[in-house]
Design a protein around this motif. Structure first.
Motif, PDB file in Angstrom:
ATOM      1  N   PHE A  62       0.149   5.384   0.227  1.00 20.96           N
ATOM      2  CA  PHE A  62      -0.779   6.502   0.302  1.00 20.96           C
ATOM      3  C   PHE A  62      -0.048   7.834   0.379  1.00 20.96           C
ATOM      4  O   PHE A  62      -0.585   8.812   0.886  1.00 20.96           O
ATOM      5  CB  PHE A  62      -1.733   6.322   1.497  1.00 20.96           C
ATOM      6  CG  PHE A  62      -2.612   5.115   1.347  1.00 20.96           C
ATOM      7  CD1 PHE A  62      -3.659   5.104   0.449  1.00 20.96           C
ATOM      8  CD2 PHE A  62      -2.365   3.966   2.084  1.00 20.96           C
ATOM      9  CE1 PHE A  62      -4.457   3.987   0.283  1.00 20.96           C
ATOM     10  CE2 PHE A  62      -3.159   2.838   1.930  1.00 20.96           C
ATOM     11  CZ  PHE A  62      -4.201   2.849   1.036  1.00 20.96           C
ATOM     12  N   PRO A 118      -6.893   1.964   3.217  1.00 19.24           N
ATOM     13  CA  PRO A 118      -5.926   2.525   4.155  1.00 19.24           C
ATOM     14  C   PRO A 118      -6.257   2.011   5.559  1.00 19.24           C
ATOM     15  O   PRO A 118      -7.413   1.720   5.860  1.00 19.24           O
ATOM     16  CB  PRO A 118      -6.146   4.030   4.053  1.00 19.24           C
ATOM     17  CG  PRO A 118      -7.536   4.180   3.557  1.00 19.24           C
ATOM     18  CD  PRO A 118      -7.804   2.981   2.694  1.00 19.24           C
ATOM     19  N   ARG A 167       0.842  -1.180   0.000  1.00 20.24           N
ATOM     20  CA  ARG A 167       0.000   0.000   0.000  1.00 20.24           C
ATOM     21  C   ARG A 167       0.885   1.241   0.000  1.00 20.24           C
ATOM     22  O   ARG A 167       1.907   1.286   0.677  1.00 20.24           O
ATOM     23  CB  ARG A 167      -0.898   0.019   1.236  1.00 20.24           C
ATOM     24  CG  ARG A 167      -1.742  -1.242   1.358  1.00 20.24           C
ATOM     25  CD  ARG A 167      -3.192  -0.938   1.120  1.00 20.24           C
ATOM     26  NE  ARG A 167      -4.053  -2.083   1.341  1.00 20.24           N
ATOM     27  CZ  ARG A 167      -4.447  -2.914   0.384  1.00 20.24           C
ATOM     28  NH1 ARG A 167      -4.040  -2.743  -0.835  1.00 20.24           N
ATOM     29  NH2 ARG A 167      -5.251  -3.907   0.640  1.00 20.24           N
ATOM     30  N   ASP A 206      -3.301   5.041   8.892  1.00 24.19           N
ATOM     31  CA  ASP A 206      -3.178   5.901   7.707  1.00 24.19           C
ATOM     32  C   ASP A 206      -4.162   7.060   7.754  1.00 24.19           C
ATOM     33  O   ASP A 206      -3.871   8.152   7.276  1.00 24.19           O
ATOM     34  CB  ASP A 206      -3.434   5.106   6.413  1.00 24.19           C
ATOM     35  CG  ASP A 206      -2.393   4.047   6.128  1.00 24.19           C
ATOM     36  OD1 ASP A 206      -1.207   4.258   6.451  1.00 24.19           O
ATOM     37  OD2 ASP A 206      -2.779   2.990   5.572  1.00 24.19           O
TER      38      ASP A 206
END
Length: 170
Positions: free
Chosen positions: A53, A82, A51, A86
């Motif tokens: 972000f 997320p 992931r 996050d």
């Protein structure tokens, strides 16, 4: 699908060439459907998925999706799962707002993995839609659907047939 009345498509860059295929639709047809896409997954050189972000990565993903879909504005842009960590500092909600204010996305969404994350997103007032797992085997997210309704927010249900287990095939 469109000829059969389908008006909603949920895609992502990680779904192969689906954004490119949807990008080939005429402008008139695109005006009659809603296309949702998502970002936050990154594949490294070995094929491992992680992931990401970060602002730079998500900005690049939004711009690439706009290009592949051949649109000036994404109907719905979703962050793909997320974690609560996050989301905790609010940075991702701010980034979604920046994309929206710039005209790159119309609606904001987050694909959530837990009820807690879904509720945090809905309460943030920065998210227009949550995507949740919901089916006969996972009915506990009904509270999320009700909360979204109370707040006037959208819900996308993923795996309604639990990856085929509830389809009657097995």
């Amino acid at each position: 699908a469109i000829g059969s009345g389908v008006t909603f498509f949920d895609t992502a860059p990680s779904y192969g060439n689906t954004e490119l295929l949807l990008g080939e639709l005429s402008s008139d047809t695109k005006s009659k459907v809603t296309i949702a896409t998502k970002a936050g997954l990154r594949k490294d050189r070995t094929g491992q998925i992680s992931r990401d972000f970060s602002g730079s990565y998500l900005t690049r993903q939004v711009d690439q999706s706009l290009t592949r879909l051949r649109v000036d504005c994404l109907d719905l842009f979703q962050l793909n799962k997320p974690t609560q960590t996050d989301l905790a500092d609010g940075r991702l909600f701010e980034l979604l707002k920046i994309f929206q204010d710039s005209g790159k996305i119309r609606y904001t969404g987050i694909v959530v993995g837990s009820s807690e994350s879904a509720l945090a997103c809905l309460r943030s007032n920065s998210v227009d839609c949550v995507q949740i797992l919901y089916n006969l085997l996972f009915p506990e997210h009904i509270a999320i659907i009700k909360e979204a309704g109370r707040r006037g927010k959208g819900v996308i249900v993923r795996s309604p047939l639990n990856s085929g287990v509830l389809s009657g095939y097995y």
